[in-house]
Write an enzyme that holds these catalytic residues in place. Structure first.
Site, PDB file in Angstrom:
ATOM      1  N   SER A   1       4.338  13.687  67.633  1.00 41.27           N
ATOM      2  CA  SER A   1       4.273  12.695  68.700  1.00 41.27           C
ATOM      3  C   SER A   1       2.977  11.879  68.626  1.00 41.27           C
ATOM      4  O   SER A   1       2.690  11.265  67.599  1.00 41.27           O
ATOM      5  CB  SER A   1       4.445  13.399  70.057  1.00 41.27           C
ATOM      6  OG  SER A   1       4.660  12.466  71.089  1.00 41.27           O
TER       7      SER A   1
ATOM      8  N   ASP B   1      15.660   9.884  70.525  1.00 42.25           N
ATOM      9  CA  ASP B   1      14.292  10.043  71.004  1.00 42.25           C
ATOM     10  C   ASP B   1      13.907   8.862  71.889  1.00 42.25           C
ATOM     11  O   ASP B   1      13.803   7.725  71.415  1.00 42.25           O
ATOM     12  CB  ASP B   1      13.335  10.140  69.802  1.00 42.25           C
ATOM     13  CG  ASP B   1      11.937  10.576  70.180  1.00 42.25           C
ATOM     14  OD1 ASP B   1      11.566  10.435  71.360  1.00 42.25           O
ATOM     15  OD2 ASP B   1      11.205  11.043  69.289  1.00 42.25           O
TER      16      ASP B   1
ATOM     17  N   HIS C   1      12.672  15.600  70.928  1.00 45.82           N
ATOM     18  CA  HIS C   1      11.292  15.170  70.672  1.00 45.82           C
ATOM     19  C   HIS C   1      10.342  16.356  70.821  1.00 45.82           C
ATOM     20  O   HIS C   1       9.478  16.586  69.967  1.00 45.82           O
ATOM     21  CB  HIS C   1      10.918  14.047  71.652  1.00 45.82           C
ATOM     22  CG  HIS C   1       9.556  13.476  71.445  1.00 45.82           C
ATOM     23  ND1 HIS C   1       9.313  12.390  70.634  1.00 45.82           N
ATOM     24  CD2 HIS C   1       8.345  13.842  71.948  1.00 45.82           C
ATOM     25  CE1 HIS C   1       8.017  12.117  70.644  1.00 45.82           C
ATOM     26  NE2 HIS C   1       7.411  12.975  71.435  1.00 45.82           N
TER      27      HIS C   1
END
EC number: 3.1.1.13
Length: 324
Positions: A136, A270, A299
């Protein structure tokens, strides 16, 4: 790659000050100190995990154990929390009691980049090669690290569900930006009140929040109890607010310069980096190793798919490791 028993994996836990901020480090493998330049027993390679946000090392506990076993227990696998995202143990403050101000705004996005570079400088010999596995916002941080410190011996950077552009314009970003940038202080009072609950009640609340998952990782539940700390939440939300403002344009220059070292892995559903972000980067870098998830992983893969992700990564890196 052969997998060992994760129950017998040596796992070392540290709470340290890095750039003056409380930092949680989990180290998988027998190597606890990689800073001694003259040691003949140092490994050739370190796998270092750069977390997402919340940047709590505990979320990656199962992941690093599975990764370590998948690598035949040959290389250390470390995860370093973001500055100030962990609740320090009793007797340790969130900020080091010193007159020296090591880094201004260490809890901000730029500060977190410098925090990771500082950790490597102080704790890892410059002769050790690195595999950076980022998740991320950790992917943005990793690209910044490679941009600012070209001397790092990065063998590979694996960027999982990369939030490296247009975060505020993503579906989740549109929802969260007003909350994070204008209303985040309103969240502090309920977190403060919840912080007085017994640990067992907090764990029950976390289980309730994650009840929709078929097989939630137990370490995610215990780690999430950190989120009942006002100090932790304040630092987590502050960093997130900066992400919405600063992560705008993809750094295509750094990507181009390091393309052969990068592996991108995008999700199909996502809401932080939607599929058309994948389509566009794939078009801009047709020769890049840019993959789209075919397994439907979320995610936040650390909540329920750490072992599956670790197995995929060890498979991707086999060729690199055989050349060492």
């Amino acid at each position: 790659m052969r997998s060992g028993s994760e129950e017998t994996v040596p796992l070392h836990e540290e709470f340290i000050y890095c750039c003056g901020a409380a930092t949680h480090v989990l180290k998988c493998g027998p190597w606890k100190d990689l800073s001694k330049d003259e040691s003949k027993n140092l490994p050739r390679l370190l796998f270092m995990i750069i977390p997402g946000n919340p940047g709590l090392a505990g979320y990656y506990r199962t992941f690093i154990q599975a990764l370590y076993c998948g690598l035949n227990q040959q290389y250390p696998v470390w995860v370093v929390s973001h500055a100030g995202h962990c609740k320090p143990p009793s007797g340790m403050e969130m900020i080091e009691d010193t007159d020296i101000k090591e880094l201004e705004d260490v809890f901000g996005l730029n500060g977190q980049v410098e925090h990771k570079l500082n950790f490597l400088k102080k704790n890892v010999s410059k002769d050790i090669k690195l595999v950076l596995i980022a998740h991320s916002i950790g992917c943005y941080i990793t690209l910044e690290m490679m941009k600012r410190a070209s001397e790092l011996q990065v063998l590979r950077s694996v960027l999982l569900f990369p939030t490296i552009e247009r975060m505020a314009q993503s579906p989740q970003g549109k929802l969260m930006t007003p909350l994070l940038c204008k209303l985040r202080y309103a969240l502090y009072m309920p977190v403060y009140l919840l912080s007085f609950l017994p640990e067992g009640v907090k764990a029950s609340l976390v289980r309730f929040a994650l009840r929709g998952m078929k097989s939630c990782d137990e370490s995610s539940i215990t780690t999430s109890i950190n989120l009942f700390s006002v100090d932790c939440i304040a630092n987590i939300l502050y960093m997130a607010s900066q992400e919405m403002i600063k992560v705008v344009e993809r750094d295509s220059t750094t990507i181009k310069q390091n393309l052969k070292k990068l592996i991108f892995y995008y999700g199909t559903g996502d809401s932080w980096c939607p599929q058309h972000y994948y389509d566009e980067i794939k078009m801009d870098f047709p020769d890049g190793d840019i993959r789209l998830c075919e397994k439907g992983l979320r995610h936040a893969f650390v909540l329920d798919a750490s072992k599956e992700m670790a197995a995929m990564i060890t498979d991707w890196l086999q060729d690199d490791l055989t050349k060492l």
